[in-house]
Write a protein that holds these residues in place. Structure first.
Motif, PDB file in Angstrom:
ATOM      1  N   SER A  20       0.864  -1.191   0.000  1.00  0.00           N
ATOM      2  CA  SER A  20       0.000   0.000   0.000  1.00  0.00           C
ATOM      3  C   SER A  20       0.893   1.232   0.000  1.00  0.00           C
ATOM      4  O   SER A  20       2.109   1.132   0.252  1.00  0.00           O
ATOM      5  CB  SER A  20      -0.909   0.010   1.250  1.00  0.00           C
ATOM      6  OG  SER A  20      -0.146   0.282   2.415  1.00  0.00           O
ATOM      7  N   GLY A  21       0.283   2.374  -0.250  1.00  0.00           N
ATOM      8  CA  GLY A  21       1.036   3.618  -0.179  1.00  0.00           C
ATOM      9  C   GLY A  21       1.589   3.848   1.216  1.00  0.00           C
ATOM     10  O   GLY A  21       2.741   4.269   1.386  1.00  0.00           O
ATOM     11  N   LEU A  22       0.790   3.547   2.228  1.00  0.00           N
ATOM     12  CA  LEU A  22       1.267   3.761   3.598  1.00  0.00           C
ATOM     13  C   LEU A  22       2.383   2.799   3.965  1.00  0.00           C
ATOM     14  O   LEU A  22       3.290   3.158   4.715  1.00  0.00           O
ATOM     15  CB  LEU A  22       0.099   3.665   4.585  1.00  0.00           C
ATOM     16  CG  LEU A  22      -0.775   4.924   4.606  1.00  0.00           C
ATOM     17  CD1 LEU A  22      -2.000   4.721   5.491  1.00  0.00           C
ATOM     18  CD2 LEU A  22       0.015   6.144   5.085  1.00  0.00           C
ATOM     19  N   GLU A  55       5.407   4.414   2.627  1.00  0.00           N
ATOM     20  CA  GLU A  55       5.804   5.549   3.471  1.00  0.00           C
ATOM     21  C   GLU A  55       6.483   5.067   4.747  1.00  0.00           C
ATOM     22  O   GLU A  55       7.501   5.613   5.190  1.00  0.00           O
ATOM     23  CB  GLU A  55       4.574   6.400   3.824  1.00  0.00           C
ATOM     24  CG  GLU A  55       3.969   7.071   2.603  1.00  0.00           C
ATOM     25  CD  GLU A  55       2.787   7.980   2.947  1.00  0.00           C
ATOM     26  OE1 GLU A  55       2.648   8.369   4.125  1.00  0.00           O
ATOM     27  OE2 GLU A  55       2.012   8.306   2.029  1.00  0.00           O
ATOM     28  N   TYR A  78      -2.527  13.952   2.607  1.00  0.00           N
ATOM     29  CA  TYR A  78      -3.384  12.800   2.784  1.00  0.00           C
ATOM     30  C   TYR A  78      -3.526  12.508   4.285  1.00  0.00           C
ATOM     31  O   TYR A  78      -2.523  12.484   5.011  1.00  0.00           O
ATOM     32  CB  TYR A  78      -2.747  11.608   2.050  1.00  0.00           C
ATOM     33  CG  TYR A  78      -3.486  10.327   2.255  1.00  0.00           C
ATOM     34  CD1 TYR A  78      -4.766  10.152   1.730  1.00  0.00           C
ATOM     35  CD2 TYR A  78      -2.937   9.288   2.993  1.00  0.00           C
ATOM     36  CE1 TYR A  78      -5.457   8.980   1.926  1.00  0.00           C
ATOM     37  CE2 TYR A  78      -3.621   8.104   3.191  1.00  0.00           C
ATOM     38  CZ  TYR A  78      -4.882   7.958   2.652  1.00  0.00           C
ATOM     39  OH  TYR A  78      -5.575   6.798   2.853  1.00  0.00           O
ATOM     40  N   THR A 108      -1.301   9.909   5.879  1.00  0.00           N
ATOM     41  CA  THR A 108       0.114  10.292   6.014  1.00  0.00           C
ATOM     42  C   THR A 108       0.289  11.083   7.305  1.00  0.00           C
ATOM     43  O   THR A 108       1.219  10.838   8.082  1.00  0.00           O
ATOM     44  CB  THR A 108       0.555  11.137   4.801  1.00  0.00           C
ATOM     45  OG1 THR A 108       0.415  10.350   3.616  1.00  0.00           O
ATOM     46  CG2 THR A 108       1.994  11.594   4.941  1.00  0.00           C
ATOM     47  N   GLU A 138       3.653  17.104  -0.573  1.00  0.00           N
ATOM     48  CA  GLU A 138       2.626  16.486  -1.403  1.00  0.00           C
ATOM     49  C   GLU A 138       2.139  17.571  -2.355  1.00  0.00           C
ATOM     50  O   GLU A 138       1.636  18.591  -1.888  1.00  0.00           O
ATOM     51  CB  GLU A 138       1.492  16.024  -0.484  1.00  0.00           C
ATOM     52  CG  GLU A 138       0.590  14.978  -1.050  1.00  0.00           C
ATOM     53  CD  GLU A 138      -0.487  14.602  -0.032  1.00  0.00           C
ATOM     54  OE1 GLU A 138      -0.167  13.963   0.999  1.00  0.00           O
ATOM     55  OE2 GLU A 138      -1.644  14.975  -0.260  1.00  0.00           O
ATOM     56  N   ASN A 194      -3.616  17.020  -0.951  1.00  0.00           N
ATOM     57  CA  ASN A 194      -4.900  16.368  -0.733  1.00  0.00           C
ATOM     58  C   ASN A 194      -5.487  16.856   0.595  1.00  0.00           C
ATOM     59  O   ASN A 194      -4.856  16.628   1.618  1.00  0.00           O
ATOM     60  CB  ASN A 194      -4.628  14.859  -0.674  1.00  0.00           C
ATOM     61  CG  ASN A 194      -5.864  14.017  -0.520  1.00  0.00           C
ATOM     62  OD1 ASN A 194      -6.961  14.518  -0.385  1.00  0.00           O
ATOM     63  ND2 ASN A 194      -5.660  12.719  -0.506  1.00  0.00           N
ATOM     64  N   ASP A 254       5.405  13.172  -2.411  1.00  0.00           N
ATOM     65  CA  ASP A 254       4.293  12.260  -2.683  1.00  0.00           C
ATOM     66  C   ASP A 254       3.676  12.716  -4.008  1.00  0.00           C
ATOM     67  O   ASP A 254       3.046  13.769  -4.080  1.00  0.00           O
ATOM     68  CB  ASP A 254       3.278  12.328  -1.532  1.00  0.00           C
ATOM     69  CG  ASP A 254       2.123  11.338  -1.695  1.00  0.00           C
ATOM     70  OD1 ASP A 254       1.805  10.983  -2.853  1.00  0.00           O
ATOM     71  OD2 ASP A 254       1.523  10.958  -0.676  1.00  0.00           O
ATOM     72  N   THR A 272       1.410  11.153  -5.843  1.00  0.00           N
ATOM     73  CA  THR A 272       0.197  10.380  -6.127  1.00  0.00           C
ATOM     74  C   THR A 272      -0.812  11.150  -6.978  1.00  0.00           C
ATOM     75  O   THR A 272      -1.388  10.609  -7.912  1.00  0.00           O
ATOM     76  CB  THR A 272      -0.471   9.966  -4.800  1.00  0.00           C
ATOM     77  OG1 THR A 272       0.445   9.149  -4.068  1.00  0.00           O
ATOM     78  CG2 THR A 272      -1.760   9.204  -5.031  1.00  0.00           C
ATOM     79  N   SER A 288       0.935   6.288  -3.850  1.00  0.00           N
ATOM     80  CA  SER A 288      -0.098   5.308  -3.619  1.00  0.00           C
ATOM     81  C   SER A 288      -0.484   4.852  -5.021  1.00  0.00           C
ATOM     82  O   SER A 288      -1.178   5.568  -5.744  1.00  0.00           O
ATOM     83  CB  SER A 288      -1.298   5.933  -2.902  1.00  0.00           C
ATOM     84  OG  SER A 288      -2.371   5.010  -2.926  1.00  0.00           O
ATOM     85  N   THR A 303      -2.455   2.695  -5.689  1.00  0.00           N
ATOM     86  CA  THR A 303      -3.903   2.487  -5.609  1.00  0.00           C
ATOM     87  C   THR A 303      -4.656   3.473  -6.500  1.00  0.00           C
ATOM     88  O   THR A 303      -5.752   3.179  -6.972  1.00  0.00           O
ATOM     89  CB  THR A 303      -4.356   2.754  -4.151  1.00  0.00           C
ATOM     90  OG1 THR A 303      -3.482   2.087  -3.240  1.00  0.00           O
ATOM     91  CG2 THR A 303      -5.784   2.326  -3.914  1.00  0.00           C
ATOM     92  N   LYS A 304      -4.090   4.641  -6.708  1.00  0.00           N
ATOM     93  CA  LYS A 304      -4.807   5.752  -7.325  1.00  0.00           C
ATOM     94  C   LYS A 304      -4.576   5.764  -8.837  1.00  0.00           C
ATOM     95  O   LYS A 304      -5.001   4.852  -9.513  1.00  0.00           O
ATOM     96  CB  LYS A 304      -4.383   7.055  -6.629  1.00  0.00           C
ATOM     97  CG  LYS A 304      -4.312   6.943  -5.093  1.00  0.00           C
ATOM     98  CD  LYS A 304      -5.643   6.686  -4.439  1.00  0.00           C
ATOM     99  CE  LYS A 304      -5.564   6.345  -2.958  1.00  0.00           C
ATOM    100  NZ  LYS A 304      -4.822   7.272  -2.111  1.00  0.00           N
ATOM    101  N   GLY A 349      -1.946  -0.447  -3.508  1.00  0.00           N
ATOM    102  CA  GLY A 349      -0.495  -0.625  -3.631  1.00  0.00           C
ATOM    103  C   GLY A 349       0.243   0.664  -3.395  1.00  0.00           C
ATOM    104  O   GLY A 349      -0.350   1.754  -3.377  1.00  0.00           O
ATOM    105  N   LEU A 402      -9.429   7.679  -5.037  1.00  0.00           N
ATOM    106  CA  LEU A 402      -9.367   8.587  -6.182  1.00  0.00           C
ATOM    107  C   LEU A 402      -8.541   7.930  -7.277  1.00  0.00           C
ATOM    108  O   LEU A 402      -7.939   6.878  -7.078  1.00  0.00           O
ATOM    109  CB  LEU A 402      -8.697   9.908  -5.758  1.00  0.00           C
ATOM    110  CG  LEU A 402      -7.261   9.793  -5.226  1.00  0.00           C
ATOM    111  CD1 LEU A 402      -6.235  10.356  -6.189  1.00  0.00           C
ATOM    112  CD2 LEU A 402      -7.130  10.494  -3.887  1.00  0.00           C
TER     113      LEU A 402
HETATM  114  C1  LIG Z   1      -4.195   7.246  -0.807  1.00  0.00           C
HETATM  115  C2  LIG Z   1      -3.004   8.086  -0.579  1.00  0.00           C
HETATM  116  C3  LIG Z   1      -1.933   7.630   0.206  1.00  0.00           C
HETATM  117  C4  LIG Z   1      -1.959   6.313   0.938  1.00  0.00           C
HETATM  118  O1  LIG Z   1      -1.958   5.241   0.066  1.00  0.00           O
HETATM  119  P1  LIG Z   1      -2.672   3.829   0.369  1.00  0.00           P
HETATM  120  O2  LIG Z   1      -2.442   3.066  -0.887  1.00  0.00           O
HETATM  121  O3  LIG Z   1      -4.125   4.112   0.645  1.00  0.00           O
HETATM  122  O4  LIG Z   1      -2.005   3.238   1.565  1.00  0.00           O
HETATM  123  C5  LIG Z   1      -0.824   8.447   0.326  1.00  0.00           C
HETATM  124  N1  LIG Z   1      -0.768   9.656  -0.272  1.00  0.00           N
HETATM  125  C6  LIG Z   1      -1.787  10.134  -1.024  1.00  0.00           C
HETATM  126  C7  LIG Z   1      -1.670  11.482  -1.649  1.00  0.00           C
HETATM  127  C8  LIG Z   1      -2.935   9.364  -1.200  1.00  0.00           C
HETATM  128  O5  LIG Z   1      -3.945   9.857  -1.922  1.00  0.00           O
END
Ligand SMILES: *Cc1c(COP(=O)(O)O)cnc(C)c1O
Length: 389
Positions: free
Chosen positions: A85-87, A90, A111, A114, A154, A158, A183, A185, A205, A207-208, A218, A337
């Motif tokens: 995950s993004g976290l 981090e 975020y 974070t 960032e 966010n 960051d 993302t 992240s 994931t986005k 991720g 997102l």
């Molecule tokens: C979602 C997000 C994260 C965390 O990522 P995860 O994949 O949810 O653990 C970190 N930074 C930003 C800017 C995000 O939008």
């Protein structure tokens, strides 16, 4: 670089790298897409005789390697690392860079997770942090102490879509001998490349926008510093929060269309931001593509386009903002997102609830949009009806 085997000559265009970097045809069958190596361990040719360096999938897995090479190429780094995950990314980065007694400068808009990681987890291990408005380089310089090791940024941020001048902060970080972490993302490497602007590490992240289809969680780290890359890889294995093979495969697949998706996200968001600025019930639109945005010029300098995220404030306060979220139909009410489908949310009660009563608390009348790649006219019509037109 990682793409040497399968991009002709010195092709380095982003769109080409997105599709080819790391995506070597499978040596066994010629499959043009890297297989999902759903495996934990690897047969050795005699003790210590590893095939291709693979021994155990926490340490390395071929599907994850393909993604990691792709990530490094897209961000212009030398080392990419994929996490669960993004976290998780981090966490690995912070535990690699910091020891008790160190100090970090973090942004006043970030975020929520974070911020929670710094405020509730890392701080328990004796790491201190100061909150600064990173869009103001002088405020960042003023927040540095003789124990500062990291400046965390960032941009766009966010959920307030603040813009930080990455090159200006890289200068401050270099002079102070601290690491600049960005960051990336919200922008993705297609729109913005922090390493080229002087950052030491990029965080994602995936994931986005990188995954882009709301079907995987991720994270990633990319650096151009070879020694730091080695240290991060050591900690990635030692701590273990790696991306699984199927998750890595989904992100790699998503990245192939990143450039075309980001173009459409940006076009749609621009049209929506313009409609919202003219709407009588909207008191403020936060989108870096708007000329009146305080970070517009810097965003225009360091980004290729302005991305798909918009926040806006609604006349009538918190309940009015919540009502808009509830009335939207095509915009799905949900967190996260960066997917192809448009999402709407109320940061104060949803993504940023963990920042309540902190310096990162968000306005109660704020609505955040993740503008997808549907037809812009359909999205505009849905927002107009949600706003009561
Ligand atoms: C979602 C997000 C994260 C965390 O990522 P995860 O994949 O949810 O653990 C970190 N930074 C930003 C800017 C995000 O939008």
């Amino acid at each position: 670089m990682s793409d040497e085997h399968n991009t002709p000559g010195a092709v380095r265009s982003f769109e080409t790298l997105a599709i080819h970097a790391g995506n070597t045809a499978d040596p066994l069958t010629g499959a043009v897409v890297p297989p999902i190596y759903q495996v934990s361990t690897y047969k050795q040719d005699g003790v210590g005789g590893l095939r291709g360096g693979y021994e155990y999938s926490r340490s390395a897995n071929p599907t994850r390697t393909a993604l990691e090479e792709n990530l490094a190429a897209l961000e212009g780094g030398t080392r990419g690392l994929a996490f669960a995950s993004g976290l998780a990314a981090e966490d690995c980065l912070l535990r690699t860079l910091l020891v008790p007694g160190d100090h970090v400068v973090i942004p006043n808009d970030a975020y929520g997770g974070t911020f929670r990681l710094f405020a509730k987890v890392v701080s328990r291990w004796g790491v201190e942090f100061s909150v600064a408005d990173t869009s103001d380089p002088a405020a960042v310089r003023a927040a540095l102490t003789d124990r500062t090791k990291v400046i965390w940024v960032e941009t766009p941020s966010n959920p307030l879509l603040g813009i930080t001048d990455i090159a200006a902060l890289a200068d401050i970080a270099r002079t102070a001998g601290v690491k600049l972490v960005v960051d990336n993302t919200f922008a993705s490497p297609y729109l913005q490349q922090p390493l080229a602007l002087g950052a030491d590490v990029v965080v994602h992240s995936t994931t986005k926008y990188m995954g882009g289809h709301s079907d995987v969680v991720g994270g990633a780290l990319v650096t151009g510093d070879a020694a730091l890359g080695e240290e991060l890889a050591y900690h990635q294995n030692a701590m273990g929060a790696v991306a699984g093979p199927f998750d890595a495969w989904l992100v790699l697949r998503g990245i192939k269309t990143l450039a075309v998706r980001m173009d459409r996200h940006s076009e749609n968001a621009t049209r929506i931001a313009e409609m919202l600025t003219r709407h009588p019930r909207v008191t403020q639109v936060l989108y870096p593509g708007l000329p009146e945005h305080p970070g517009h010029e810097i965003a225009a300098k360091q980004m290729r386009a302005f991305g798909g995220m918009i926040s806006f404030r609604v006349e009538g306060g918190e309940q009015a903002a919540v009502d808009v979220c509830n009335k939207a139909k095509l915009f799905t009410l949900g967190e996260s997102l960066g997917g192809v489908e448009s999402l709407i949310e109320h940061p104060g009660r949803m993504t940023h609830a963990s920042a309540a009563n902190s310096p990162l608390e968000v306005p109660a009348d704020l609505v955040r949009l993740s503008v997808g790649i549907e037809a812009a006219d359909d999205l505009l019509a849905d927002l107009r009806q949600a706003l009561g037109d």
